[in-house]
Design an enzyme around this catalytic site. Structure first.
Site, PDB file in Angstrom:
ATOM      1  N   SER A 191       0.990  -1.250  -0.088  1.00 23.37           N
ATOM      2  CA  SER A 191      -0.159   0.045  -0.001  1.00 23.37           C
ATOM      3  C   SER A 191       0.931   1.368   0.097  1.00 23.37           C
ATOM      4  O   SER A 191       2.116   1.072   0.175  1.00 23.37           O
ATOM      5  CB  SER A 191      -0.764   0.092   1.082  1.00 23.37           C
ATOM      6  OG  SER A 191       0.006   0.307   2.278  1.00 23.37           O
ATOM      7  N   GLY A 241      -9.438  -4.851   3.416  1.00 28.38           N
ATOM      8  CA  GLY A 241      -9.559  -6.053   2.635  1.00 28.38           C
ATOM      9  C   GLY A 241      -9.175  -5.341   1.108  1.00 28.38           C
ATOM     10  O   GLY A 241      -9.286  -6.098   0.290  1.00 28.38           O
ATOM     11  N   ALA A 242      -9.376  -3.913   0.909  1.00 29.89           N
ATOM     12  CA  ALA A 242      -9.495  -3.585  -0.689  1.00 29.89           C
ATOM     13  C   ALA A 242      -8.249  -3.954  -1.258  1.00 29.89           C
ATOM     14  O   ALA A 242      -8.128  -4.369  -2.362  1.00 29.89           O
ATOM     15  CB  ALA A 242      -9.412  -2.037  -0.543  1.00 29.89           C
ATOM     16  N   GLY A 243      -7.039  -3.975  -0.536  1.00 28.63           N
ATOM     17  CA  GLY A 243      -5.741  -4.255  -1.236  1.00 28.63           C
ATOM     18  C   GLY A 243      -5.754  -5.808  -1.447  1.00 28.63           C
ATOM     19  O   GLY A 243      -5.150  -6.062  -2.492  1.00 28.63           O
ATOM     20  N   ASP A 244      -6.448  -6.688  -0.462  1.00 28.78           N
ATOM     21  CA  ASP A 244      -6.201  -8.117  -0.766  1.00 28.78           C
ATOM     22  C   ASP A 244      -7.100  -8.436  -1.969  1.00 28.78           C
ATOM     23  O   ASP A 244      -6.753  -9.167  -2.716  1.00 28.78           O
ATOM     24  CB  ASP A 244      -6.736  -8.625   0.467  1.00 28.78           C
ATOM     25  CG  ASP A 244      -6.268  -8.223   1.688  1.00 28.78           C
ATOM     26  OD1 ASP A 244      -5.159  -7.942   1.808  1.00 28.78           O
ATOM     27  OD2 ASP A 244      -6.969  -8.311   2.814  1.00 28.78           O
ATOM     28  N   ASN A 268      -8.038  -3.009  -9.547  1.00 32.54           N
ATOM     29  CA  ASN A 268      -8.826  -1.892  -9.011  1.00 32.54           C
ATOM     30  C   ASN A 268     -10.243  -1.893  -9.059  1.00 32.54           C
ATOM     31  O   ASN A 268     -10.965  -1.355  -8.106  1.00 32.54           O
ATOM     32  CB  ASN A 268      -8.378  -0.647  -9.996  1.00 32.54           C
ATOM     33  CG  ASN A 268      -7.027  -0.104  -9.906  1.00 32.54           C
ATOM     34  OD1 ASN A 268      -6.428  -0.391  -8.792  1.00 32.54           O
ATOM     35  ND2 ASN A 268      -6.707   0.847 -10.562  1.00 32.54           N
TER      36      ASN A 268
END
Ligand SMILES: Nc1ncnc2c1ncn2[C@@H]1O[C@H](COP(=O)(O)OP(=O)(O)OP(=O)(O)O)[C@@H](O)[C@H]1O
Ligand SMILES: O[C@H]1[C@H](O)[C@@H](O)[C@H](O)[C@@H](O)[C@H]1O
Length: 346
Positions: A191, A241-244, A268
């Site tokens: 991130s 969890g967006a990055g996951d 994305n």
């Protein structure tokens, strides 16, 4: 890789993956009030994306006897350990926590995952997606031995935990027991907050680095170039969890044969869907069907994943803008469906 024969003339090549990282329980606390509790852990967000896109993987994850979720990939149950538990503190006034989107505290940590927990097989790709220090250097080394290409979420390598209250802090990758493995890692995801702990300039010499940046999308760095991948609009309810999910979408895209730039768009897209819900998101089946149809059209399974680590020139694909427009239209259609459902059931 598994070859599935459908008809005499048609052979579908199914790539086999290995996902390593513990599931956890997340408690979300806003302004000192618990506002949500859910299944968490990068492995659970990744499996949600993979399962919905039919990407087959073997999962190695540990939980304690207190684990209360029913999950599609059964974890190893550790009788004498609690399930990993995080408390995530959010505030309506982000300045009060030094501009971070949250302060995370690890309350319990389940047992680490050791090399002997990994299967004795070879995999086409692997994901090291620990959240609470459960991936040991020797475990990552073993993954690198048995997987053709390994994707690493840097949070698995650089997190340290305050011995008193479990607050998550970050240390430089160079100071960890993982640094010597960097040249063998295929893709590294960090991130924007984690990126300064990696030395992206150093890392991009040997691997492809994806730096996520919330509502600004993500940026990809390789030795031969870098590119910004635009985000999709979202109404953020919970950033967890967006990055996951981004990593899940990115890897799924690559496995399905997309170029790096298009796989990152897909990442994305899943990141934006994730921030709109609390916990592991539920994806609309009509939306998923559109995504699958487009993947089938762009990159049929038979081509799968040859581009994962090839030496192709590093630039946006010729179809990048078209794919972006397709996904944007799909997201708009989803809002239309929701608006219609709200009208029927106010
Ligand atoms: N508000 C938002 N609007 C649209 N897309 C978003 C938003 N927030 C995140 N995303 C998407 O999700 C991706 C990952 O977000 P972010 O950079 O916040 O990850 P992260 O901090 O690693 O999250 P986590 O550690 O909780 O998984 C972004 O690169 C972007 O594609
Ligand atoms: O469920 C979440 C999620 O997996 C996040 O990516 C991670 O940073 C948190 O530690 C975890 O609790």
């Amino acid at each position: 890789m598994v070859k599935q024969v459908l008809e005499e003339s048609e052979t579908v090549v199914v790539r086999r993956g290995l996902v390593v990282g513990n599931y956890c329980h997340d408690v979300l606390i806003r302004d000192d009030r618990v506002v949500g509790e859910s299944l968490g852990g990068a492995a659970s967000f990744v499996s949600n994306v993979f399962d919905n896109l039919s990407i087959p993987c073997h999962y190695v994850s540990k939980v304690g006897p207190d684990f209360a979720y029913s999950v599609s990939h059964h974890p190893i149950s550790c009788p004498s350990s609690m399930t990993t538990l995080f408390h995530a503190y959010f505030t309506s006034d982000p300045d009060s926590i030094g501009n971070h989107d949250r302060v995370l505290k690890r309350i319990h940590a389940c047992d680490p995952i050791t090399p002997s927990d990994l299967p004795e097989s070879q995999f086409d790709f692997g994901l090291a997606v620990g959240v609470a220090g459960e991936i040991l250097p020797e475990t990552l080394e073993r993954m690198l031995d048995i997987c053709r290409v390994v994707f690493v979420d840097i949070q698995a390598l650089i997190r340290v935990f305050d011995p008193v209250d479990g607050t998550v802090k970050l240390v430089g990758l160079r100071e960890t027991g993982f640094f010597h493995l960097l040249p063998r890692i295929g893709f590294l995801k960090a991130s924007a907050e984690e990126a300064p702990f990696v030395d992206v300039e150093q890392a991009r010499k040997s691997c492809c680095v994806v730096v996520t940046d919330g509502k600004n999308g993500c940026r990809i760095f390789r030795e031969d170039g870098e590119m910004q991948i635009l985000p999709f609009p979202a109404v953020q309810v919970d950033p967890t969890g967006a990055g996951d999910s981004l990593l899940g979408g990115f890897v799924a895209g690559l496995i399905r044969g997309l170029a790096v730039s298009d796989a990152a768009l897909l990442g994305n897209f899943f990141g934006s869907l994730t921030v709109a819900q609390i916990g592991v998101p539920k994806f609309d089946s009509r939306l998923l069907q559109r995504i699958k149809d487009e993947l089938d059209r762009k990159a049929p399974w038979t081509d799968g994943c040859e581009r994962i680590d090839d030496g192709a020139e590093f630039k946006k694909s010729a179809e990048h803008e078209e794919f972006q427009a397709y996904l944007t239209r799909a997201a708009k259609l989803l809002s239309t469906y929701h608006a219609q459902e709200d009208q029927l059931d106010p």
